[in-house]
Design an enzyme around this catalytic site. Structure first.
Site, PDB file in Angstrom:
ATOM      1  N   GLU A  35       0.821  -1.215   0.000  1.00 62.38           N
ATOM      2  CA  GLU A  35       0.000   0.000   0.000  1.00 62.38           C
ATOM      3  C   GLU A  35       0.854   1.263   0.000  1.00 62.38           C
ATOM      4  O   GLU A  35       0.476   2.269  -0.604  1.00 62.38           O
ATOM      5  CB  GLU A  35      -0.926  -0.011   1.220  1.00 62.38           C
ATOM      6  CG  GLU A  35      -1.854  -1.223   1.281  1.00 62.38           C
ATOM      7  CD  GLU A  35      -2.925  -1.210   0.195  1.00 62.38           C
ATOM      8  OE1 GLU A  35      -2.996  -0.233  -0.557  1.00 62.38           O
ATOM      9  OE2 GLU A  35      -3.682  -2.193   0.109  1.00 62.38           O
ATOM     10  N   GLU A  64      -5.276   4.484  -0.850  1.00 66.00           N
ATOM     11  CA  GLU A  64      -4.203   3.543  -0.511  1.00 66.00           C
ATOM     12  C   GLU A  64      -3.622   3.861   0.868  1.00 66.00           C
ATOM     13  O   GLU A  64      -3.227   2.959   1.605  1.00 66.00           O
ATOM     14  CB  GLU A  64      -3.097   3.568  -1.564  1.00 66.00           C
ATOM     15  CG  GLU A  64      -3.545   3.263  -2.995  1.00 66.00           C
ATOM     16  CD  GLU A  64      -4.070   1.851  -3.200  1.00 66.00           C
ATOM     17  OE1 GLU A  64      -4.069   1.054  -2.245  1.00 66.00           O
ATOM     18  OE2 GLU A  64      -4.495   1.542  -4.326  1.00 66.00           O
ATOM     19  N   HIS A  67      -5.736   2.296   3.304  1.00 62.64           N
ATOM     20  CA  HIS A  67      -5.451   0.858   3.381  1.00 62.64           C
ATOM     21  C   HIS A  67      -4.179   0.605   4.182  1.00 62.64           C
ATOM     22  O   HIS A  67      -4.102  -0.335   4.968  1.00 62.64           O
ATOM     23  CB  HIS A  67      -5.282   0.272   1.977  1.00 62.64           C
ATOM     24  CG  HIS A  67      -6.533   0.348   1.150  1.00 62.64           C
ATOM     25  ND1 HIS A  67      -6.559   0.022  -0.181  1.00 62.64           N
ATOM     26  CD2 HIS A  67      -7.798   0.709   1.465  1.00 62.64           C
ATOM     27  CE1 HIS A  67      -7.793   0.180  -0.643  1.00 62.64           C
ATOM     28  NE2 HIS A  67      -8.553   0.605   0.327  1.00 62.64           N
ATOM     29  N   GLU A 135      -2.099  -2.991  -9.121  1.00 59.74           N
ATOM     30  CA  GLU A 135      -3.341  -3.376  -8.459  1.00 59.74           C
ATOM     31  C   GLU A 135      -3.554  -4.884  -8.537  1.00 59.74           C
ATOM     32  O   GLU A 135      -3.979  -5.509  -7.562  1.00 59.74           O
ATOM     33  CB  GLU A 135      -4.540  -2.644  -9.090  1.00 59.74           C
ATOM     34  CG  GLU A 135      -4.518  -1.133  -8.898  1.00 59.74           C
ATOM     35  CD  GLU A 135      -4.755  -0.719  -7.448  1.00 59.74           C
ATOM     36  OE1 GLU A 135      -5.303  -1.524  -6.668  1.00 59.74           O
ATOM     37  OE2 GLU A 135      -4.391   0.419  -7.107  1.00 59.74           O
ATOM     38  N   GLU A 165      -8.793  -3.573  -4.542  1.00 57.70           N
ATOM     39  CA  GLU A 165      -7.792  -3.675  -5.614  1.00 57.70           C
ATOM     40  C   GLU A 165      -8.484  -3.988  -6.933  1.00 57.70           C
ATOM     41  O   GLU A 165      -8.111  -3.464  -7.991  1.00 57.70           O
ATOM     42  CB  GLU A 165      -6.763  -4.775  -5.307  1.00 57.70           C
ATOM     43  CG  GLU A 165      -6.116  -4.707  -3.935  1.00 57.70           C
ATOM     44  CD  GLU A 165      -5.236  -3.487  -3.759  1.00 57.70           C
ATOM     45  OE1 GLU A 165      -4.896  -2.843  -4.756  1.00 57.70           O
ATOM     46  OE2 GLU A 165      -4.907  -3.163  -2.605  1.00 57.70           O
ATOM     47  N   HIS A 168     -10.056  -0.771  -8.105  1.00 54.66           N
ATOM     48  CA  HIS A 168      -9.049   0.196  -8.568  1.00 54.66           C
ATOM     49  C   HIS A 168      -8.515  -0.186  -9.946  1.00 54.66           C
ATOM     50  O   HIS A 168      -8.340   0.671 -10.809  1.00 54.66           O
ATOM     51  CB  HIS A 168      -7.889   0.273  -7.574  1.00 54.66           C
ATOM     52  CG  HIS A 168      -8.263   0.954  -6.294  1.00 54.66           C
ATOM     53  ND1 HIS A 168      -7.435   0.997  -5.197  1.00 54.66           N
ATOM     54  CD2 HIS A 168      -9.382   1.625  -5.932  1.00 54.66           C
ATOM     55  CE1 HIS A 168      -8.028   1.665  -4.225  1.00 54.66           C
ATOM     56  NE2 HIS A 168      -9.206   2.043  -4.648  1.00 54.66           N
TER      57      HIS A 168
END
Lengths: 189, 76
Positions: A35, A64, A67, A135, A165, A168
């Site tokens: 991340e 991110e 995360h 990703e 992910e 994204h």
């Protein structure tokens, strides 16, 4: 500028006392596809990318970091109450020798994070394809982490992160499409 | 100049922590933090003792580990 909300993006509950898992989770904290790498990659690339996808990189890069904070919470919860001996048994003896139970940006094998993990080519397609790949690699890493624990609560948080992910990657693919499509647009001056 | 080098703090213990909590954590504040520039003519250890301790001056001696529980004390 950012506004900080003092809560996690998604709850992190860890139910099994398993400091070994903290060592593996480090892959998503300070690993090549982790991340930190993701956040820094996107937030840096956004300056030199066509206008219509700058906002996407800002938003995803920011997420991110949210995360990263979740992963940090998992690692912290798993290591904060471990004695030096327990950390050693969990394979974290080398980590303790350098960091005590502090978190550090290194991967599961203890290799410290480096900016060489990320790239900024200045070419929109090259950068966006790198982002898509990142990703997908992060998604795979989350899968292997989910496979490595039987703590259903930890798995729940990891499954949320894995799903993000997937989303994204989809958004980045759409960004590629936006940039490619522009060439075919009929323009009347 | 011995025991007050060891500081303790009490970290947050959550209701859902996975492992049994360590309630007291310790850290060390060695005496060099309090002596900006060493004054002349401080008391000295006898030489054999100074060799063993690593310093000539009791004012600079810092024992380790910390006595209280925290990181395991004499356990590791």
């Amino acid at each position: 500028m950012w506004i900080y909300e003092k809560k996690l993006q998604y709850p992190v509950r860890v139910s099994k006392c398993d400091p070994r898992m903290a060592k593996f989770l480090a892959e998503q904290y300070g690993g090549a596809d982790g991340e930190l790498a993701a956040a820094l990659r996107y937030l840096n690339q956004r300056y030199t990318i066509p206008d219509q996808v700058i906002g996407l990189l800002t938003d995803i890069g920011t997420e991110e970091f949210a995360h990263l904070e979740m992963i940090a919470t998992m690692i912290y919860k798993l290591t904060k109450d471990a004695t030096p001996k327990q950390l050693e048994e969990a394979g974290l003896g080398a980590h303790f020798a350098s960091h005590d139970s502090a978190l550090f940006y290194n991967n599961a094998a203890g290799v410290p994070w480096t900016a060489a993990y990320i790239q900024a080519k200045g070419d929109p397609l090259a950068d966006l394809y790198e982002d898509i790949a990142a990703e997908e690699k992060a998604r795979a890493t989350y899968q292997w982490l989910i496979d490595m624990t039987d703590d259903v609560d930890l798995q729940d948080s990891l499954k949320f992160l894995r799903e993000r992910e997937v989303v994204h990657a989809m958004r980045f693919k759409e960004a590629v499409q936006l940039i490619v499509d522009d060439r075919e647009q009929k323009k009347v001056y | 100049m011995n025991n007050n080098q060891c500081r303790v703090y009490y970290p947050f213990v959550g209701p859902f922590d996975p492992c049994p909590p360590i309630r007291v954590k310790t850290y060390v504040v060695p005496p060099n933090q309090f002596i900006p520039f060493q004054p002349m003519n401080l008391p000295q250890y006898p030489l054999p003792e100074a060799l063993r301790r690593g310093t000539l001056w009791p004012a600079l001696f810092s024992p380790y580990p910390c006595p209280p529980v925290g990181k395991g004390g004499g356990d590791y």
